[in-house]
Motif scaffolding. Sequence first.
Motif, PDB file in Angstrom:
ATOM      1  N   PRO A 655       0.821  -1.215   0.000  1.00  0.00           N
ATOM      2  CA  PRO A 655       0.000   0.000   0.000  1.00  0.00           C
ATOM      3  C   PRO A 655       0.857   1.268   0.000  1.00  0.00           C
ATOM      4  O   PRO A 655       1.987   1.277   0.498  1.00  0.00           O
ATOM      5  CB  PRO A 655      -0.808  -0.121   1.302  1.00  0.00           C
ATOM      6  CG  PRO A 655      -0.871  -1.589   1.567  1.00  0.00           C
ATOM      7  CD  PRO A 655       0.441  -2.128   1.091  1.00  0.00           C
ATOM      8  N   ASP A 656       0.299   2.344  -0.546  1.00  0.00           N
ATOM      9  CA  ASP A 656       1.041   3.601  -0.728  1.00  0.00           C
ATOM     10  C   ASP A 656       1.657   4.137   0.556  1.00  0.00           C
ATOM     11  O   ASP A 656       2.744   4.710   0.538  1.00  0.00           O
ATOM     12  CB  ASP A 656       0.108   4.683  -1.307  1.00  0.00           C
ATOM     13  CG  ASP A 656      -0.076   4.518  -2.804  1.00  0.00           C
ATOM     14  OD1 ASP A 656       0.767   3.846  -3.423  1.00  0.00           O
ATOM     15  OD2 ASP A 656      -1.067   5.040  -3.348  1.00  0.00           O
ATOM     16  N   GLU A 657       0.972   3.959   1.696  1.00  0.00           N
ATOM     17  CA  GLU A 657       1.459   4.581   2.928  1.00  0.00           C
ATOM     18  C   GLU A 657       2.801   4.022   3.395  1.00  0.00           C
ATOM     19  O   GLU A 657       3.471   4.617   4.230  1.00  0.00           O
ATOM     20  CB  GLU A 657       0.425   4.462   4.058  1.00  0.00           C
ATOM     21  CG  GLU A 657       0.137   3.036   4.525  1.00  0.00           C
ATOM     22  CD  GLU A 657      -1.174   2.487   3.980  1.00  0.00           C
ATOM     23  OE1 GLU A 657      -1.832   1.727   4.706  1.00  0.00           O
ATOM     24  OE2 GLU A 657      -1.536   2.826   2.836  1.00  0.00           O
ATOM     25  N   GLY A 675      13.099   2.511 -10.060  1.00  0.00           N
ATOM     26  CA  GLY A 675      11.841   3.070 -10.546  1.00  0.00           C
ATOM     27  C   GLY A 675      10.693   2.686  -9.633  1.00  0.00           C
ATOM     28  O   GLY A 675      10.840   1.870  -8.716  1.00  0.00           O
ATOM     29  N   SER A 676       9.540   3.298  -9.868  1.00  0.00           N
ATOM     30  CA  SER A 676       8.340   2.961  -9.095  1.00  0.00           C
ATOM     31  C   SER A 676       7.110   3.368  -9.891  1.00  0.00           C
ATOM     32  O   SER A 676       7.180   4.236 -10.764  1.00  0.00           O
ATOM     33  CB  SER A 676       8.352   3.673  -7.735  1.00  0.00           C
ATOM     34  OG  SER A 676       8.259   5.070  -7.920  1.00  0.00           O
ATOM     35  N   ASP A 677       5.999   2.713  -9.590  1.00  0.00           N
ATOM     36  CA  ASP A 677       4.710   3.126 -10.149  1.00  0.00           C
ATOM     37  C   ASP A 677       3.623   2.747  -9.154  1.00  0.00           C
ATOM     38  O   ASP A 677       3.870   2.039  -8.180  1.00  0.00           O
ATOM     39  CB  ASP A 677       4.440   2.515 -11.538  1.00  0.00           C
ATOM     40  CG  ASP A 677       4.483   0.999 -11.537  1.00  0.00           C
ATOM     41  OD1 ASP A 677       4.021   0.394 -10.546  1.00  0.00           O
ATOM     42  OD2 ASP A 677       4.965   0.404 -12.518  1.00  0.00           O
ATOM     43  N   GLY A 678       2.419   3.239  -9.389  1.00  0.00           N
ATOM     44  CA  GLY A 678       1.342   2.978  -8.441  1.00  0.00           C
ATOM     45  C   GLY A 678       0.000   2.920  -9.130  1.00  0.00           C
ATOM     46  O   GLY A 678      -0.189   3.488 -10.217  1.00  0.00           O
ATOM     47  N   THR A 679      -0.925   2.202  -8.515  1.00  0.00           N
ATOM     48  CA  THR A 679      -2.287   2.114  -9.031  1.00  0.00           C
ATOM     49  C   THR A 679      -3.234   1.713  -7.908  1.00  0.00           C
ATOM     50  O   THR A 679      -2.910   0.835  -7.103  1.00  0.00           O
ATOM     51  CB  THR A 679      -2.377   1.107 -10.191  1.00  0.00           C
ATOM     52  OG1 THR A 679      -3.730   0.970 -10.592  1.00  0.00           O
ATOM     53  CG2 THR A 679      -1.864  -0.269  -9.799  1.00  0.00           C
ATOM     54  N   GLU A 680      -4.369   2.386  -7.826  1.00  0.00           N
ATOM     55  CA  GLU A 680      -5.445   2.071  -6.878  1.00  0.00           C
ATOM     56  C   GLU A 680      -4.949   1.915  -5.439  1.00  0.00           C
ATOM     57  O   GLU A 680      -5.264   0.958  -4.756  1.00  0.00           O
ATOM     58  CB  GLU A 680      -6.172   0.794  -7.311  1.00  0.00           C
ATOM     59  CG  GLU A 680      -6.900   0.924  -8.635  1.00  0.00           C
ATOM     60  CD  GLU A 680      -7.632  -0.358  -9.010  1.00  0.00           C
ATOM     61  OE1 GLU A 680      -7.583  -1.328  -8.247  1.00  0.00           O
ATOM     62  OE2 GLU A 680      -8.269  -0.366 -10.072  1.00  0.00           O
ATOM     63  N   GLY A 681      -4.117   2.869  -5.006  1.00  0.00           N
ATOM     64  CA  GLY A 681      -3.664   2.851  -3.616  1.00  0.00           C
ATOM     65  C   GLY A 681      -2.500   1.922  -3.333  1.00  0.00           C
ATOM     66  O   GLY A 681      -2.074   1.805  -2.188  1.00  0.00           O
ATOM     67  N   TRP A 682      -1.970   1.264  -4.355  1.00  0.00           N
ATOM     68  CA  TRP A 682      -0.825   0.357  -4.180  1.00  0.00           C
ATOM     69  C   TRP A 682       0.358   0.899  -4.964  1.00  0.00           C
ATOM     70  O   TRP A 682       0.200   1.443  -6.064  1.00  0.00           O
ATOM     71  CB  TRP A 682      -1.168  -1.056  -4.673  1.00  0.00           C
ATOM     72  CG  TRP A 682      -2.122  -1.765  -3.779  1.00  0.00           C
ATOM     73  CD1 TRP A 682      -3.459  -1.547  -3.662  1.00  0.00           C
ATOM     74  CD2 TRP A 682      -1.818  -2.809  -2.853  1.00  0.00           C
ATOM     75  NE1 TRP A 682      -4.007  -2.373  -2.722  1.00  0.00           N
ATOM     76  CE2 TRP A 682      -3.037  -3.164  -2.217  1.00  0.00           C
ATOM     77  CE3 TRP A 682      -0.647  -3.478  -2.498  1.00  0.00           C
ATOM     78  CZ2 TRP A 682      -3.102  -4.162  -1.245  1.00  0.00           C
ATOM     79  CZ3 TRP A 682      -0.713  -4.476  -1.539  1.00  0.00           C
ATOM     80  CH2 TRP A 682      -1.923  -4.804  -0.921  1.00  0.00           C
ATOM     81  N   CYS A 683       1.547   0.743  -4.407  1.00  0.00           N
ATOM     82  CA  CYS A 683       2.755   1.170  -5.114  1.00  0.00           C
ATOM     83  C   CYS A 683       3.645  -0.041  -5.386  1.00  0.00           C
ATOM     84  O   CYS A 683       3.634  -1.018  -4.637  1.00  0.00           O
ATOM     85  CB  CYS A 683       3.519   2.210  -4.292  1.00  0.00           C
ATOM     86  SG  CYS A 683       4.230   1.567  -2.769  1.00  0.00           S
ATOM     87  N   THR A 684       4.376   0.041  -6.464  1.00  0.00           N
ATOM     88  CA  THR A 684       5.349  -0.999  -6.815  1.00  0.00           C
ATOM     89  C   THR A 684       6.709  -0.342  -6.961  1.00  0.00           C
ATOM     90  O   THR A 684       6.847   0.635  -7.717  1.00  0.00           O
ATOM     91  CB  THR A 684       4.963  -1.704  -8.126  1.00  0.00           C
ATOM     92  OG1 THR A 684       3.642  -2.238  -7.988  1.00  0.00           O
ATOM     93  CG2 THR A 684       5.929  -2.833  -8.449  1.00  0.00           C
TER      94      THR A 684
END
Length: 752
Positions: A655-657, A675-684
Motif C-alpha cells: 500500500p502507498d502509505e 523506478g516505481s509506479d502505483g495504481t489504486e492505492g498500491w505502489c510498486t
Amino acid sequence: MTILNLLKSPHRFNKLTGYVKSISEISKCMNSNGTKYAEHMQIDKIRNIGISAHIDSGKTTLTERILFYTGRIQEMHEVKGKDNVGAVMDSMELERQRGITIQSAATYTVWKDHNINIIDTPGHVDFTVEVERALRVLDGAILVLCSVGGVQSQSLTVNRQMKRYSVPCLAFINKLDRMGANPYRVLSQLRSKMNHNAAFIQLPIGVESNCKGLVDLIEQKAIYFEGAYGEELRYDEIPQDMRTESSERRHELIEHLSNADEILGEMFLEEKAIGENDIKEAVRRTCLKRTFTPVLVGTALKNKGIQPLLDAVLRYLPNPGEVMNTALKESPGKEPIKIDLDPSRNDVNPFVALAFKLEAGKFGQLTYMRCYQGMLKKGETIFNARTTRKVRISRLVRLHSNTMVDVNEVFAGDIFALFGVDCASGDTFVTDLKQELSLESIYVPDPVVSMSINPSNSKDRDNFSKAVARFTKEDPTFHFYFDNDNKETIVSGMGELHLEIYAQRMEREYNCPVVLGKPKVAFRETLVNPCEFDYLHKKQSGGQGQFARVCGILEPLPPQKNTLLEFTDETVGTNVPKQFVPGVKRGYHALAEKGLLTGNKLSGLKFRLIDGAHHIVDSSELAFFLAAQGAIKEVFENGIWQVLEPIMAVEVTAPDEFQGALITQLNKRHGIVTGSDGTEGWCTIYAEVPLNDMFGYAGELRSSTQGKGEFSMDYSRYSPCSQELQDKLIDEYQRSMGLLPDKDKAKKKGKN
C-alpha cells in the motif's frame, strides 16, 4: 451414532429434521458406521464453497459449527485442541498444536435438501497456494472477516484470488463477541480497501458481551439463538431501540443494490413497493455477477449466526450449473479454442475433471478432483489429457477431512478423490482423448525464501529423499534443488514458516530430523586487469617425464559477459601441438571451478593461449593440463583479483502509505531503486539489491507493512562487491583452509 441413539437424543434428532423428514430418510443418509453422508443431488441442489480469510479470523471454527448444525458431526471441539481432540478439519497433529490450518481440507454435508461441498483453507500467507487451488475449483466463497481486525493483509490476498477466478462471495463478519468488535468499521474497510459494493443484510443485536442475536434486514425480524449450542432459532420483532437503525440500513441496502441491479434500480426510481423477494432476487443476481457483496454477521465461537449464513449460501451463491466454466480445445497446428462446459446433462456430455490437489496418504497418492462435465463410474477408464496415460478407476471416494466414504459414481459439480493416479496438480482428465480438451491450470506464485537443508544423520538419507519427493509433488510452491556452485541442498518456499513446517513434518512423519540454514551465495572471482603468464611445467623422476610450457594472457571479459569463461587458441606453428590444446583448455576450466581467493568459481575471464613449448617424448595432454593450472596460479600471485556478487532485480508491492519505509529498507540493504509506479492505492518499487543482503527480507517486509507487502526477485547480473565484504569472504576462506598466517597476503592480492 445409531438410529436408536438418535431417537434417544432429542437435540440431535431435531437437528437432523432440517433436511430429513422420517426415520426411513435418516437411514438412507447413513452409512454402515452410522455416519451421515451426502447423497447425490440435482445440480441446482449442489453448492461448492470455500471458507477463506486472514489468519485467525475463525475459518476452521466456522466450518466446525457448520458441520455440527448440519448433523455432519455430533460434537464441536476447539481449534487449539485444548481438550486433546481439536477441530475436525485440522486433522494434522501440527495443525492442532499450533492452532493454525496448514493444509486445505475438504468435506461435504447436507442443509435443507442441498448438498454442500466445503473446503476450509489456511489463512497464513505462507500457505497461499492452498487457497489458490481451492478457489480455482469452487463456485462460491465465504469471505470471513474479524470484527476487531477488519480487512487485514491476507484478506486482500484472498480477495485478489477470488477476483482472479471470478468467484462470487458472501462476507461474514465474525467474532462479534470479542472486546473491541466493530462490524460497522469492517464494512467501511470492505468498501474502501477492497472496493466492494457491500451492505449489511443483517445487523447485530449488541456486540462484545452483549451480543444477543441478529436482525434480518430483508425479512425485518430479529433472530435469537437458544439452546445449549444455539441450535434453536427464535424469531421475534425487531427490538424497539433498533428499529430506526434497521430502517436506515435496509434503505442503504436497497440503494447499493439499485446501483448494481437494473431491475431493482427501475423499481427504486419509480418508487414502487420493494418486497422481500424483490430484494432477495436482486441480491442473488448481483452476487453472481460479483457487483454486490452481501454482508452477514455473527460469532462462530458463541454459536450465533451460522444457520442464517447457511441459508444465505443456498439462497445467494451459485450452483455449478450457473457458473461459466470453459476449457481449451487444442488441435495440432491450430490456435486453442475456448469452449463452454455444460454440466446439465450428465448422461450425454463427456466427462471432464481437473486434478487440483495431490496428497500422499496411507493408501498411496490421493488426487483431489472437481468434475466439471459428465459423470464417472467406478470401474471406468479415464485419460490424462497432458500425458495421454490411461487410468482405470478402482475406487471413488468423497472426503470428510482425513476420513472418506466410497461412492459408485460422481457427477458434474462434485468434488471427489481417486487413489493411485500418477499425475501433476492441474492436470485435466477426460474419458475420450479425441475431445482434445484441457482446463485452465492453477496459478502458482514463485517461492520467495530459500534455505539450505540437510538431514541431521547421514543414515536418514533415504527417508529424506522420500519426504522431499512427496512434499515437492504435493506442494507446487515447495522447490528443492542441489546448488552445484556451493555444493548445498536448497529448499525454497513462500516463507520461513512454510519451510519450518516441512522440516517438522520430515521429523514427525519420516523420522528424519533436518537442519535448516542460511544458504550460501554463489560469489564469483575475476581479474581486474589483464595479466600475462609464461609457465613451464617440468617433472623428471626416471622414465618418461612431464614437460609443457604455456604462454599467453588471462584477461577480464566486459561486464555483460562476467559470468562466462572463454578460451582462445592463438598459437602459430608447432610449439604447442594441436592435440595438446584441449588439455590446456581442460586445465583452465578445471581450476576455474574453485578459485584461490575465496574458494568460489572463476568467471568473466578469457584465457588466450599465444605460445608455448613441448618435448618430443615428455609432453602429453596431462602435462599441458597441469601447465594451464600452474599458469592461473601464477596469475593469482601477480594479478589483482576481485569478488563478484549476484545482484537481484527486486519488485516490491505494498500500500502507498508504506512507500517511504520500503525505500529506506532497500537502501539499508545496499539496494539501488530503479523506478516505481502505483495504481489504486498500491505502489510498486523496482530496485537492484545484492542477493547476500536479501536474506530475512520477507519477514522484515511483512512486519513493516502489517503483512500487506509482497515481493519477487530475479537474477539480474554479477557486480563487484564491496571491499569490506571481500575482506570478510577472504578471511572466512582462509580460516576454513587453515591458512590464517597467509590471510594478510591474500587480502593484499584482493585489493583494487
